[in-house]
Scaffold this active site. Structure first.
Site, mmCIF file in Angstrom:
data_model
loop_
_atom_site.group_PDB
_atom_site.id
_atom_site.type_symbol
_atom_site.label_atom_id
_atom_site.label_comp_id
_atom_site.label_asym_id
_atom_site.label_seq_id
_atom_site.Cartn_x
_atom_site.Cartn_y
_atom_site.Cartn_z
ATOM 1 N N HIS A 152 -27.536 104.711 88.780
ATOM 2 C CA HIS A 152 -27.532 105.513 87.547
ATOM 3 C C HIS A 152 -26.299 105.213 86.699
ATOM 4 C CE1 HIS A 152 -31.033 107.528 89.013
ATOM 5 N NE2 HIS A 152 -30.394 108.113 90.001
ATOM 6 N N ASP A 164 -36.749 104.708 91.441
ATOM 7 C CA ASP A 164 -36.177 105.990 91.832
ATOM 8 C C ASP A 164 -37.239 106.984 92.292
ATOM 9 O OD1 ASP A 164 -34.445 108.062 92.323
ATOM 10 O OD2 ASP A 164 -33.661 108.207 90.304
#
Length: 442
Positions: A263, A314
């Site tokens: 991220h 993810d």
């Protein structure tokens, strides 16, 4: 096995008439500008397989079920915890098998599964040990996708806060106990599964434990960590330790070229400099970051500073490598007001060579790389007329014709294939069998 490609994307460049020789699952020779020979597997436009550098397979069960009430990341996490509490080795295996199948037919040929659901509810170990880890490894082997199992250390609910409730399933008590379990798991898994490692986050693993893991984990093992996905993580870290999460990792000796940070959405200028100087891989997950309202990370600035950019699905709200690549570029365009922030060649590299490197593998179409390839339909309603070098910006997973892993066709037309070439189940069949159809039959 020899594969002949009408066009192959080699380092992002469209090269005509390419013969790829595979042996033992790896590319041993690449010939350019040559005609096909009898016995070659003939393919059209071929790209290197995509490495999904960050996945939580079980989150797929939340797709389409968390949008009605608005909220934020933390509210979504409560729903995820409730799901995690219901999983056992059998349901985990069936769900992971379906999700890995969806990834494979969509063009992800390798996956890094960021796995922290280790123990029974309440935190007691499974007997026999590693039942949840074996469920993932077996699911990947069943499907034929290349797996790096990122076994994750998760010790606290925040600085000084003990685990409780569902999170008791995640914990091992200490870095020493996690390292012992990790070593035992590595001995058990065998050659079919690459075992990597992960520190969940600076919120979940204290600095002394991070430092111990970095010191004692073998140097050849890929190491991953969630980093600065939410502003609250930064605020808590500053309040407790007086530094940002990136600076805390640097202080613990974790920043290096073997580290992948996931991220990296909310960074300071100094964070970007440190990550670039250490040549870390930054795994962006654009569809998840958009779905959860996380924000847009400084991908271009990180790349310019020296970090490598990879991509991941993810939470698997979207399983499509092309949409992750486009999301990376779209985020940059929206935040900068300019087009072409990442070139098509850079997007292909983020999907292939960078993604594979984050998983401890060698990707791309080159000698020594894993022979993992995808054939793309260049004449669909989405791709007709496109420059082959720009397919990553127009294609979707629906344009994947065949998927090759280790020199073997493992999916064709959305269906799995056995190593013997027999057509198997479709991803849709596997997913509906475990998740239902959305008509109340969950």
């Amino acid at each position: 096995m020899i594969l002949h490609c009408a066009t192959a994307l080699i380092d992002g460049v469209a090269v005509p008439l390419v013969r790829i020789h595979a042996q033992g699952g790896r590319i041993v020779r690449v010939e350019q500008g040559v005609a096909a020979a009898d016995g070659d597997l003939r393919l059209g436009v071929v790209a290197p397989g995509s490495g999904n550098a960050h996945s939580h397979a079980f989150h797929r069960a939340l797709r389409g079920r968390t949008h009605g009430d608005g909220g934020d990341f933390w509210g979504w996490r409560d729903r995820m915890y409730a799901l995690a509490d219901r999983l056992d080795p059998d349901t985990h295996h069936r769900l992971a098998r379906a999700v890995f199948a969806e990834m494979l037919v969509s063009g992800w040929t390798a996956v890094g599964e960021f796995h922290y659901l280790h123990h029974r509810p309440g935190g007691t170990p499974y007997r026999p040990a590693h039942a949840m880890e074996r469920a993932l490894a077996d699911a990947a082997q069943d499907v034929g996708i290349r797996l790096t199992l990122l076994d994750t250390c998760y010790l606290s609910a925040g600085p000084g806060a003990a685990l409780s409730g569902t999170a008791l399933r995640f914990g091992d008590g200490s870095a020493r106990q996690w390292l012992d379990r990790w070593s035992d798991l590595r001995a058990e898994l065998g050659p079919h599964t690459r075992l990597g490692a992960a520190i969940h986050s600076v919120r979940a693993v204290p600095p002394d434990a991070i430092a111990r893991i970095v010191r004692e984990l073998p140097e050849d093992v890929p190491l991953h960590v969630h980093l600065s996905e939410q502003p609250r993580e930064n605020e808590d870290c500053l309040a407790e330790y007086g530094v940002t999460p990136t600076a805390l990792l640097e202080r613990a000796g974790a920043l290096s070229a073997r580290l992948s940070v996931v991220h990296a959405t909310h960074l300071t200028d100094e964070d970007i400099r440190m990550l670039g100087d250490a040549a870390v891989t930054v795994v962006m997950c654009p569809t998840t970051e958009a779905d959860l309202g996380d924000g847009i990370g400084p991908a271009r600035r990180l790349a310019d500073a020296g970090a490598r950019i990879a991509l991941g699905s993810d939470q698997n709200a979207v399983v499509d490598p092309f949409l992750e690549a486009r999301g990376l570029e779209a985020g940059e365009r929206l935040s900068s007001g300019r087009r072409g922030r990442f070139t098509p060649r850079e997007l292909v590299a983020a999907l292939s060579t960078a993604g594979y490197a984050a998983l401890g593998e060698t990707g791309g179409i080159r000698e020594g790389a894993a022979c993992d390839l995808v054939e793309i339909d260049d004449a669909s309603v989405r791709t007709a007329g496109a420059d082959p070098e720009q397919l990553a910006l127009v294609a979707t997973s629906a344009d994947i014709r065949r998927v090759i892993v280790g020199g073997t066709v493992r999916a064709e037309g959305g269906r799995l294939r056995t190593p013997a070439g027999v057509a198997g189940e479709s991803a849709e069949e596997l997913l509906t069998a475990v998740l239902g159809t959305g008509r109340g039959d969950r």
